[in-house]
Motif scaffolding. Sequence first.
Motif, PDB file in Angstrom:
ATOM      1  N   SER A  17       0.786  -1.277   0.054  1.00  0.00           N
ATOM      2  CA  SER A  17       0.092  -0.114  -0.022  1.00  0.00           C
ATOM      3  C   SER A  17       0.817   1.282  -0.055  1.00  0.00           C
ATOM      4  N   ARG A  18       0.615   2.187  -0.701  1.00  0.00           N
ATOM      5  CA  ARG A  18       1.255   3.576  -0.744  1.00  0.00           C
ATOM      6  C   ARG A  18       0.286   4.723  -0.117  1.00  0.00           C
ATOM      7  N   VAL A  19      -0.812   4.213   0.241  1.00  0.00           N
ATOM      8  CA  VAL A  19      -1.752   5.491   1.039  1.00  0.00           C
ATOM      9  C   VAL A  19      -2.645   4.753   1.959  1.00  0.00           C
ATOM     10  N   ALA A  20      -2.804   5.458   3.013  1.00  0.00           N
ATOM     11  CA  ALA A  20      -3.661   5.148   4.150  1.00  0.00           C
ATOM     12  C   ALA A  20      -4.444   6.245   4.304  1.00  0.00           C
ATOM     13  N   LEU A  21      -5.493   6.064   5.241  1.00  0.00           N
ATOM     14  CA  LEU A  21      -6.523   6.768   6.123  1.00  0.00           C
ATOM     15  C   LEU A  21      -6.099   6.857   7.790  1.00  0.00           C
ATOM     16  N   THR A  22      -6.172   7.813   8.329  1.00  0.00           N
ATOM     17  CA  THR A  22      -6.522   7.999   9.662  1.00  0.00           C
ATOM     18  C   THR A  22      -7.745   7.964  10.014  1.00  0.00           C
ATOM     19  N   ALA A  23      -8.027   7.408  11.426  1.00  0.00           N
ATOM     20  CA  ALA A  23      -9.562   7.341  11.826  1.00  0.00           C
ATOM     21  C   ALA A  23     -10.373   8.563  11.389  1.00  0.00           C
ATOM     22  N   GLU A  24      -9.818   9.622  11.748  1.00  0.00           N
ATOM     23  CA  GLU A  24     -10.550  10.858  11.641  1.00  0.00           C
ATOM     24  C   GLU A  24     -10.912  11.304  10.280  1.00  0.00           C
ATOM     25  N   ALA A  25     -10.041  10.752   9.313  1.00  0.00           N
ATOM     26  CA  ALA A  25     -10.351  10.852   7.792  1.00  0.00           C
ATOM     27  C   ALA A  25     -11.436   9.972   7.452  1.00  0.00           C
ATOM     28  N   MET A  26     -11.346   8.489   8.023  1.00  0.00           N
ATOM     29  CA  MET A  26     -12.544   7.638   7.799  1.00  0.00           C
ATOM     30  C   MET A  26     -13.930   8.403   8.242  1.00  0.00           C
ATOM     31  N   ASP A  27     -13.784   8.783   9.594  1.00  0.00           N
ATOM     32  CA  ASP A  27     -15.086   9.386  10.008  1.00  0.00           C
ATOM     33  C   ASP A  27     -15.868  10.476   8.874  1.00  0.00           C
ATOM     34  N   LEU A  28     -14.815  11.546   8.798  1.00  0.00           N
ATOM     35  CA  LEU A  28     -15.318  12.483   7.667  1.00  0.00           C
ATOM     36  C   LEU A  28     -15.678  11.806   6.422  1.00  0.00           C
ATOM     37  N   LEU A  29     -15.059  10.872   5.824  1.00  0.00           N
ATOM     38  CA  LEU A  29     -15.508  10.295   4.703  1.00  0.00           C
ATOM     39  C   LEU A  29     -16.858   9.551   4.668  1.00  0.00           C
ATOM     40  N   ARG A  30     -17.126   8.986   5.864  1.00  0.00           N
ATOM     41  CA  ARG A  30     -18.567   8.242   6.082  1.00  0.00           C
ATOM     42  C   ARG A  30     -19.424   9.296   5.837  1.00  0.00           C
ATOM     43  N   GLN A  31     -19.404  10.470   6.550  1.00  0.00           N
ATOM     44  CA  GLN A  31     -20.115  11.652   6.503  1.00  0.00           C
ATOM     45  C   GLN A  31     -20.535  12.064   5.012  1.00  0.00           C
ATOM     46  N   LEU A  32     -19.370  12.355   4.433  1.00  0.00           N
ATOM     47  CA  LEU A  32     -19.366  12.926   3.178  1.00  0.00           C
ATOM     48  C   LEU A  32     -20.030  12.018   2.437  1.00  0.00           C
ATOM     49  N   TRP A  33     -19.844  10.654   2.382  1.00  0.00           N
ATOM     50  CA  TRP A  33     -20.458   9.707   1.475  1.00  0.00           C
ATOM     51  C   TRP A  33     -21.950   9.585   1.884  1.00  0.00           C
ATOM     52  N   GLY A  34     -22.328   9.901   3.022  1.00  0.00           N
ATOM     53  CA  GLY A  34     -23.935  10.039   3.224  1.00  0.00           C
ATOM     54  C   GLY A  34     -24.562  11.041   2.518  1.00  0.00           C
ATOM     55  N   ARG A  35     -23.715  12.080   2.253  1.00  0.00           N
ATOM     56  CA  ARG A  35     -24.291  13.448   1.696  1.00  0.00           C
ATOM     57  C   ARG A  35     -24.266  13.389   0.233  1.00  0.00           C
ATOM     58  N   HIS A  36     -23.168  12.655  -0.427  1.00  0.00           N
ATOM     59  CA  HIS A  36     -22.806  12.986  -1.737  1.00  0.00           C
ATOM     60  C   HIS A  36     -22.402  11.332  -2.326  1.00  0.00           C
ATOM     61  N   GLY A  37     -22.592  10.424  -1.728  1.00  0.00           N
ATOM     62  CA  GLY A  37     -22.465   9.105  -2.394  1.00  0.00           C
ATOM     63  C   GLY A  37     -21.092   8.728  -2.456  1.00  0.00           C
ATOM     64  N   PRO A  38     -20.710   7.751  -3.205  1.00  0.00           N
ATOM     65  CA  PRO A  38     -19.356   7.217  -3.605  1.00  0.00           C
ATOM     66  C   PRO A  38     -18.708   8.359  -3.731  1.00  0.00           C
ATOM     67  N   LEU A  39     -17.245   8.374  -3.529  1.00  0.00           N
ATOM     68  CA  LEU A  39     -16.419   9.483  -3.385  1.00  0.00           C
ATOM     69  C   LEU A  39     -14.998   8.943  -4.145  1.00  0.00           C
ATOM     70  N   MET A  40     -14.040   9.900  -4.331  1.00  0.00           N
ATOM     71  CA  MET A  40     -12.880   9.581  -4.883  1.00  0.00           C
ATOM     72  C   MET A  40     -12.046  10.824  -4.306  1.00  0.00           C
ATOM     73  N   PHE A  41     -10.384  10.708  -4.353  1.00  0.00           N
ATOM     74  CA  PHE A  41      -9.401  11.487  -4.126  1.00  0.00           C
ATOM     75  C   PHE A  41      -8.574  11.791  -5.518  1.00  0.00           C
ATOM     76  N   HIS A  42      -8.297  13.028  -5.632  1.00  0.00           N
ATOM     77  CA  HIS A  42      -7.099  13.232  -6.613  1.00  0.00           C
ATOM     78  C   HIS A  42      -6.172  14.219  -5.889  1.00  0.00           C
ATOM     79  N   GLN A  43      -4.855  13.757  -6.099  1.00  0.00           N
ATOM     80  CA  GLN A  43      -3.667  14.813  -5.415  1.00  0.00           C
ATOM     81  C   GLN A  43      -2.830  15.069  -6.614  1.00  0.00           C
TER      82      GLN A  43
END
Length: 133
Positions: A17-43
Amino acid sequence: MERALEARPRVDGEEFSRVALTAEAMDLLRQLWGRHGPLMFHQSGGCCDGSSPMCYPAGDFKTGDADVLLGTFDMNDVQGEPLGGIDFWMSVEQFAYWKHTHLTVDVVDGRGSGFSVEAPEGKRFLIRSELMG
């Protein structure tokens, strides 16, 4: 900084793995998923919050030959039921600079870019990096 979820490797020929999430990032992503549906990141390596990963509804940011899929986060809801995958993309140019680092997506207070879905939450995603050994 503790890694709570490692992404499933997606770079051709790699098994780590090259990338990970913190627990705080996971919590926020769950909230955002609930509002916006499936998500993606771009760096990207761009000028506007170029060091911050941008979070979009899946498919809203068009990727192509100028991007590398580093990994997919297989997310669960708070009850442990599968939500789906969140892909983490990076521009090829940025990957050339960061190919020897492991990235962890974290969350801090403050407003990031207006284009990233967490901006209205008063939070922003950021990357914490460390050299891979």
